[in-house]
Design an enzyme around this catalytic site. Structure first.
Site, PDB file in Angstrom:
ATOM      1  N   GLY A  43       0.767  -1.237   0.000  1.00  0.00           N
ATOM      2  CA  GLY A  43       0.000   0.000   0.000  1.00  0.00           C
ATOM      3  C   GLY A  43       0.797   1.285   0.000  1.00  0.00           C
ATOM      4  O   GLY A  43       0.357   2.291  -0.552  1.00  0.00           O
ATOM      5  N   GLU A  98       4.409   4.214   5.700  1.00  0.00           N
ATOM      6  CA  GLU A  98       3.216   3.373   5.601  1.00  0.00           C
ATOM      7  C   GLU A  98       2.044   4.204   5.078  1.00  0.00           C
ATOM      8  O   GLU A  98       2.001   5.417   5.288  1.00  0.00           O
ATOM      9  CB  GLU A  98       2.897   2.783   6.984  1.00  0.00           C
ATOM     10  N   ASP A  99       1.103   3.525   4.413  1.00  0.00           N
ATOM     11  CA  ASP A  99      -0.039   4.231   3.846  1.00  0.00           C
ATOM     12  C   ASP A  99      -1.047   4.668   4.902  1.00  0.00           C
ATOM     13  O   ASP A  99      -1.536   5.795   4.864  1.00  0.00           O
ATOM     14  CB  ASP A  99      -0.721   3.399   2.752  1.00  0.00           C
ATOM     15  N   ASP A 102      -4.480   2.488  11.090  1.00  0.00           N
ATOM     16  CA  ASP A 102      -5.884   2.242  11.400  1.00  0.00           C
ATOM     17  C   ASP A 102      -5.963   1.555  12.770  1.00  0.00           C
ATOM     18  O   ASP A 102      -5.954   2.226  13.792  1.00  0.00           O
ATOM     19  CB  ASP A 102      -6.499   1.398  10.287  1.00  0.00           C
ATOM     20  N   LYS A 130      -6.193   7.087  11.006  1.00  0.00           N
ATOM     21  CA  LYS A 130      -7.604   6.873  11.281  1.00  0.00           C
ATOM     22  C   LYS A 130      -7.745   6.525  12.772  1.00  0.00           C
ATOM     23  O   LYS A 130      -7.903   5.361  13.139  1.00  0.00           O
ATOM     24  CB  LYS A 130      -8.130   5.737  10.399  1.00  0.00           C
ATOM     25  N   PHE A 151     -13.957   3.277   5.147  1.00  0.00           N
ATOM     26  CA  PHE A 151     -13.086   2.412   4.368  1.00  0.00           C
ATOM     27  C   PHE A 151     -12.640   3.160   3.119  1.00  0.00           C
ATOM     28  O   PHE A 151     -13.450   3.497   2.253  1.00  0.00           O
ATOM     29  CB  PHE A 151     -13.773   1.100   4.001  1.00  0.00           C
ATOM     30  N   VAL A 152     -11.336   3.419   3.045  1.00  0.00           N
ATOM     31  CA  VAL A 152     -10.790   4.232   1.956  1.00  0.00           C
ATOM     32  C   VAL A 152      -9.909   3.405   1.027  1.00  0.00           C
ATOM     33  O   VAL A 152      -9.292   2.421   1.442  1.00  0.00           O
ATOM     34  CB  VAL A 152      -9.998   5.446   2.498  1.00  0.00           C
ATOM     35  N   ASP A 158      -6.086  -0.399  -0.963  1.00  0.00           N
ATOM     36  CA  ASP A 158      -6.874  -1.293  -1.807  1.00  0.00           C
ATOM     37  C   ASP A 158      -8.063  -1.892  -1.087  1.00  0.00           C
ATOM     38  O   ASP A 158      -8.174  -1.856   0.130  1.00  0.00           O
ATOM     39  CB  ASP A 158      -5.992  -2.441  -2.301  1.00  0.00           C
ATOM     40  N   ARG A 164      -5.825   0.439  -6.011  1.00  0.00           N
ATOM     41  CA  ARG A 164      -4.532   1.019  -5.622  1.00  0.00           C
ATOM     42  C   ARG A 164      -4.075   2.105  -6.597  1.00  0.00           C
ATOM     43  O   ARG A 164      -3.367   3.022  -6.218  1.00  0.00           O
ATOM     44  CB  ARG A 164      -3.446  -0.064  -5.569  1.00  0.00           C
TER      45      ARG A 164
END
Length: 179
Positions: A43, A98-99, A102, A130, A151-152, A158, A164
């Site tokens: 990601g 990192e993307d 969460d 998040k 949820f993104v 993804d 992606r």
């Protein structure tokens, strides 16, 4: 693919502007330290590329692959290390890229794992935070955006390996992942 989205949360332009700010901050903080930027596959790839490709300091790249999601929309809570860093991290300044932060499971796992390698320092740079999704207390050192508990997808994020490639971040319609 845009029809699968409820809305665009962050435009390409907003992302690129914030990434440039983060890049400048990292360049100031790590000037003369020869850091290792450690991208978390898969990601973080677009964020990692944009963040590091024009950074005006000497640095190294490496990648690690850890996941707690699999094909679902919720973390399993169990993190699997699929690929470890390939370079020596002992005594190096390491910045994990990192993307999304969460639940915190993956980054908490990576922090414990990487500290065993005795880096000179270990910091975390994430695109999206998040906080409402957090299950494990974890705070990133560099944060692009704080987002709501939705949820993104897009810009590396993804759902079941799709989306992606979107140049922006959008909220996925719940009917797409609740089928």
């Amino acid at each position: 693919m845009r029809r699968d989205l409820e809305r665009v949360l962050l435009t390409k332009e907003e992302i690129q502007s914030r990434v440039a700010q983060l890049r400048a901050q990292l360049a100031r903080d790590y000037d003369g330290k020869d850091p290792v930027f450690l991208g978390v596959l898969k990601g973080a790839v677009p964020f990692f590329k944009d963040l590091t490709s024009e950074i005006p300091i000497r640095c190294s790249y490496d990648f690690i692959y850890a996941s707690s999601y699999g094909a679902g929309v919720q973390s399993s809570g169990q993190v699997h290390l699929l690929k470890d860093a390939s370079m020596e991290l002992r005594g190096r300044h390491v910045v994990v890229v990192e993307d999304i932060l969460d639940t915190g499971y993956t980054l908490d796992f990576l922090q414990k794992h990487l500290l065993q390698k005795k880096p000179a320092s270990l910091r975390f740079c994430i695109l999206l935070d998040k906080p409402k999704g957090r299950k494990v207390a974890f705070k990133a050192d560099y944060v692009g955006f704080t987002i709501p508990n939705e949820f993104v997808v897009g810009y590396g994020l993804d759902y079941n390996e799709a989306y992606r490639n979107l140049p922006y971040v959008g909220v996925l319609k719940s009917e797409i992942y609740s089928k």
